[in-house]
Write a protein that holds these residues in place. Structure first.
Motif, PDB file in Angstrom:
ATOM      1  N   ALA A 195       0.947  -0.983   0.028  1.00 52.25           N
ATOM      2  CA  ALA A 195      -0.138  -0.008   0.098  1.00 52.25           C
ATOM      3  C   ALA A 195       0.937   1.132  -0.094  1.00 52.25           C
ATOM      4  O   ALA A 195       0.578   2.321  -0.612  1.00 52.25           O
ATOM      5  N   LYS A 196       2.074   1.269   0.587  1.00 52.89           N
ATOM      6  CA  LYS A 196       2.732   2.571   0.646  1.00 52.89           C
ATOM      7  C   LYS A 196       3.446   2.766  -0.613  1.00 52.89           C
ATOM      8  O   LYS A 196       3.702   3.812  -0.766  1.00 52.89           O
ATOM      9  N   LEU A 197       3.126   1.904  -1.745  1.00 55.16           N
ATOM     10  CA  LEU A 197       3.734   2.104  -2.837  1.00 55.16           C
ATOM     11  C   LEU A 197       2.696   2.635  -3.946  1.00 55.16           C
ATOM     12  O   LEU A 197       3.034   2.800  -5.104  1.00 55.16           O
ATOM     13  N   LEU A 198       1.609   2.356  -3.521  1.00 54.42           N
ATOM     14  CA  LEU A 198       0.273   2.800  -4.162  1.00 54.42           C
ATOM     15  C   LEU A 198      -0.076   4.394  -3.924  1.00 54.42           C
ATOM     16  O   LEU A 198      -0.040   4.810  -2.947  1.00 54.42           O
ATOM     17  N   SER A 199      -0.556   4.916  -5.301  1.00 54.67           N
ATOM     18  CA  SER A 199      -0.906   6.325  -5.124  1.00 54.67           C
ATOM     19  C   SER A 199      -2.157   6.317  -4.603  1.00 54.67           C
ATOM     20  O   SER A 199      -3.042   5.180  -4.701  1.00 54.67           O
ATOM     21  N   ASP A 200      -2.821   7.345  -4.248  1.00 54.89           N
ATOM     22  CA  ASP A 200      -4.250   7.498  -3.977  1.00 54.89           C
ATOM     23  C   ASP A 200      -5.250   7.424  -5.057  1.00 54.89           C
ATOM     24  O   ASP A 200      -6.155   6.604  -5.004  1.00 54.89           O
ATOM     25  N   GLU A 201      -4.693   7.619  -6.254  1.00 53.22           N
ATOM     26  CA  GLU A 201      -5.515   7.308  -7.404  1.00 53.22           C
ATOM     27  C   GLU A 201      -5.694   5.962  -7.676  1.00 53.22           C
ATOM     28  O   GLU A 201      -6.630   5.319  -7.912  1.00 53.22           O
ATOM     29  N   GLU A 202      -4.636   5.198  -7.631  1.00 48.70           N
ATOM     30  CA  GLU A 202      -4.579   3.768  -7.934  1.00 48.70           C
ATOM     31  C   GLU A 202      -5.383   3.017  -6.852  1.00 48.70           C
ATOM     32  O   GLU A 202      -5.984   2.125  -6.919  1.00 48.70           O
ATOM     33  N   ILE A 203      -5.284   3.625  -5.486  1.00 47.05           N
ATOM     34  CA  ILE A 203      -6.239   2.849  -4.527  1.00 47.05           C
ATOM     35  C   ILE A 203      -7.690   3.065  -4.885  1.00 47.05           C
ATOM     36  O   ILE A 203      -8.543   1.784  -4.608  1.00 47.05           O
ATOM     37  N   GLU A 204      -7.833   4.265  -5.360  1.00 51.47           N
ATOM     38  CA  GLU A 204      -9.230   4.415  -5.788  1.00 51.47           C
ATOM     39  C   GLU A 204      -9.839   3.472  -6.914  1.00 51.47           C
ATOM     40  O   GLU A 204     -11.026   2.944  -6.850  1.00 51.47           O
ATOM     41  N   LYS A 205      -8.750   3.288  -8.048  1.00 52.51           N
ATOM     42  CA  LYS A 205      -9.427   2.583  -9.129  1.00 52.51           C
ATOM     43  C   LYS A 205      -9.333   1.083  -8.595  1.00 52.51           C
ATOM     44  O   LYS A 205     -10.150   0.581  -9.132  1.00 52.51           O
ATOM     45  N   ILE A 206      -8.440   0.813  -7.863  1.00 54.39           N
ATOM     46  CA  ILE A 206      -8.560  -0.856  -7.300  1.00 54.39           C
ATOM     47  C   ILE A 206      -9.889  -1.057  -6.548  1.00 54.39           C
ATOM     48  O   ILE A 206     -10.638  -2.156  -6.735  1.00 54.39           O
ATOM     49  N   ALA A 207     -10.318  -0.142  -5.723  1.00 52.15           N
ATOM     50  CA  ALA A 207     -11.457  -0.233  -4.773  1.00 52.15           C
ATOM     51  C   ALA A 207     -12.604  -0.275  -5.563  1.00 52.15           C
ATOM     52  O   ALA A 207     -13.579  -0.861  -5.603  1.00 52.15           O
ATOM     53  N   LYS A 208     -12.657   0.622  -6.724  1.00 52.70           N
ATOM     54  CA  LYS A 208     -13.853   0.719  -7.706  1.00 52.70           C
ATOM     55  C   LYS A 208     -14.029  -0.434  -8.460  1.00 52.70           C
ATOM     56  O   LYS A 208     -15.069  -0.706  -8.664  1.00 52.70           O
ATOM     57  N   TYR A 209     -13.044  -1.067  -8.704  1.00 55.67           N
ATOM     58  CA  TYR A 209     -12.964  -2.369  -9.519  1.00 55.67           C
ATOM     59  C   TYR A 209     -13.413  -3.406  -8.847  1.00 55.67           C
ATOM     60  O   TYR A 209     -14.613  -4.205  -9.256  1.00 55.67           O
ATOM     61  N   TYR A 210     -13.170  -3.537  -7.569  1.00 53.03           N
ATOM     62  CA  TYR A 210     -13.468  -4.792  -6.678  1.00 53.03           C
ATOM     63  C   TYR A 210     -15.009  -4.529  -6.142  1.00 53.03           C
ATOM     64  O   TYR A 210     -15.896  -5.378  -6.088  1.00 53.03           O
ATOM     65  N   ALA A 211     -15.328  -3.341  -5.982  1.00 52.74           N
ATOM     66  CA  ALA A 211     -16.773  -2.914  -5.578  1.00 52.74           C
ATOM     67  C   ALA A 211     -17.786  -2.951  -7.001  1.00 52.74           C
ATOM     68  O   ALA A 211     -18.875  -3.364  -6.536  1.00 52.74           O
ATOM     69  N   ALA A 212     -17.247  -2.640  -7.901  1.00 49.88           N
ATOM     70  CA  ALA A 212     -18.022  -2.393  -8.941  1.00 49.88           C
ATOM     71  C   ALA A 212     -19.476  -1.794  -8.918  1.00 49.88           C
ATOM     72  O   ALA A 212     -20.392  -2.286  -9.436  1.00 49.88           O
ATOM     73  N   LYS A 213     -19.500  -0.759  -8.341  1.00 52.94           N
ATOM     74  CA  LYS A 213     -20.757  -0.013  -7.999  1.00 52.94           C
ATOM     75  C   LYS A 213     -20.262   1.398  -7.276  1.00 52.94           C
ATOM     76  O   LYS A 213     -19.633   1.355  -6.652  1.00 52.94           O
ATOM     77  N   PRO A 214     -21.271   2.469  -7.807  1.00 54.03           N
ATOM     78  CA  PRO A 214     -20.962   3.607  -7.266  1.00 54.03           C
ATOM     79  C   PRO A 214     -20.975   3.947  -5.609  1.00 54.03           C
ATOM     80  O   PRO A 214     -21.927   3.329  -5.150  1.00 54.03           O
ATOM     81  N   ILE A 215     -20.379   4.950  -5.184  1.00 59.33           N
ATOM     82  CA  ILE A 215     -20.440   5.046  -3.779  1.00 59.33           C
ATOM     83  C   ILE A 215     -21.902   5.859  -3.379  1.00 59.33           C
ATOM     84  O   ILE A 215     -22.338   6.664  -4.376  1.00 59.33           O
ATOM     85  N   ILE A 216     -22.582   5.408  -2.442  1.00 56.41           N
ATOM     86  CA  ILE A 216     -23.757   5.907  -2.102  1.00 56.41           C
ATOM     87  C   ILE A 216     -23.639   6.991  -1.362  1.00 56.41           C
ATOM     88  O   ILE A 216     -23.168   7.015  -0.105  1.00 56.41           O
ATOM     89  N   GLU A 217     -23.943   8.185  -1.793  1.00 60.91           N
ATOM     90  CA  GLU A 217     -23.924   9.315  -1.197  1.00 60.91           C
ATOM     91  C   GLU A 217     -24.845   9.595   0.014  1.00 60.91           C
ATOM     92  O   GLU A 217     -26.054   9.230  -0.040  1.00 60.91           O
ATOM     93  N   ASP A 218     -24.406  10.006   1.114  1.00 57.85           N
ATOM     94  CA  ASP A 218     -25.417  10.157   2.349  1.00 57.85           C
ATOM     95  C   ASP A 218     -26.157  11.363   2.052  1.00 57.85           C
ATOM     96  O   ASP A 218     -25.660  12.574   1.512  1.00 57.85           O
ATOM     97  N   GLU A 219     -27.660  11.527   2.254  1.00 58.08           N
ATOM     98  CA  GLU A 219     -28.459  12.489   1.733  1.00 58.08           C
ATOM     99  C   GLU A 219     -28.335  13.646   3.052  1.00 58.08           C
ATOM    100  O   GLU A 219     -28.134  13.256   4.133  1.00 58.08           O
TER     101      GLU A 219
END
Length: 219
Positions: A195-219
């Motif tokens: 994780a120390k070698l990953l950029s914040d952008e890479e972390i977000e891309k990895i998370a989006k791929y495995y989750a495969a759905k958009p973040i649910i925004e709190d109302e």
């Protein structure tokens, strides 16, 4: 960087030394054959009753409705067992979780893990996996995430969780915690080193791929 590769291989190996059943070696760095057998032989029916106190956070049947709380449904029992154990022994630090699990026996941990493993999670993967998932980055001595987390070729025993369908925010939070040393219950510091070698952008891309759905925004 070579230490990452060595550690990646080392953490896939179990210590199969023999201990009596009443003296299970539950060191967070040594998992014996007996512990592995216990962790994967829980009784789901018993675990269902025990898991009722988990519903308020982790959702009915282990599917969380909160973005920052992980879903447990369909997770490998050995992995869930280890996380409960780590919370109980403050290896993984969380005051709420510690209070919930501090009185559980090892058998009860196994039963809870068994229950969640039988439930159906939200298993979906993104259509276009990023480079870090498929092949990693040789220049940084990073293997692809799927080398360990591929749902069809699961390795790593206690250490490697199923990620698909997990909450995006939780995945980002977890990888960031490893990156910043806020979470330290990964054996041989494998995830922290990666994780120390990953950029914040890479972390977000990895998370989006495995989750495969958009973040649910709190109302």
């Amino acid at each position: 960087m070579k230490n990452i590769i060595v550690a990646s291989l080392a953490f896939l190996t179990f210590n199969f030394s023999v201990h009596s059943a009443d003296k299970l070696s539950l060191s967070h760095s040594v998992w014996t054959k007996e512990v592995h057998q216990l962790a994967t032989s829980g009784v789901a029916k018993k675990g269902k009753k025990l898991a009722r106190k988990c519903d308020s956070c982790h959702g009915d049947n282990g599917v969380s409705e909160d973005n920052e709380t992980p879903s447990l449904a369909g997770q490998k029992p050995a992995y869930t067992f280890k996380q409960i154990y780590d919370y109980q022994h403050k290896i993984r630090k969380n005051k709420t979780m510690y209070k919930k699990v501090k009185k559980l026996s090892y058998q009860q941990m196994a039963d809870i893990a068994a229950w969640y493993s039988t439930q159906k999670g939200e298993k979906r993967l993104g259509k276009n996996p990023p480079q870090m998932v498929i092949s990693g980055d040789k220049a940084r001595f990073l293997i692809g995430c799927d080398m360990c987390h591929n749902p069809n070729v699961m390795t790593g025993g206690f250490q490697v969780p199923i990620l698909e369908g997990q909450k995006i925010e939780y995945l980002i939070e977890t990888m960031t915690a490893f990156k910043e040393d806020d979470r330290e219950n990964d054996e041989y510091s494998v995830m922290r080193d990666i994780a120390k070698l990953l950029s914040d952008e890479e972390i977000e891309k990895i998370a989006k791929y495995y989750a495969a759905k958009p973040i649910i925004e709190d109302e």
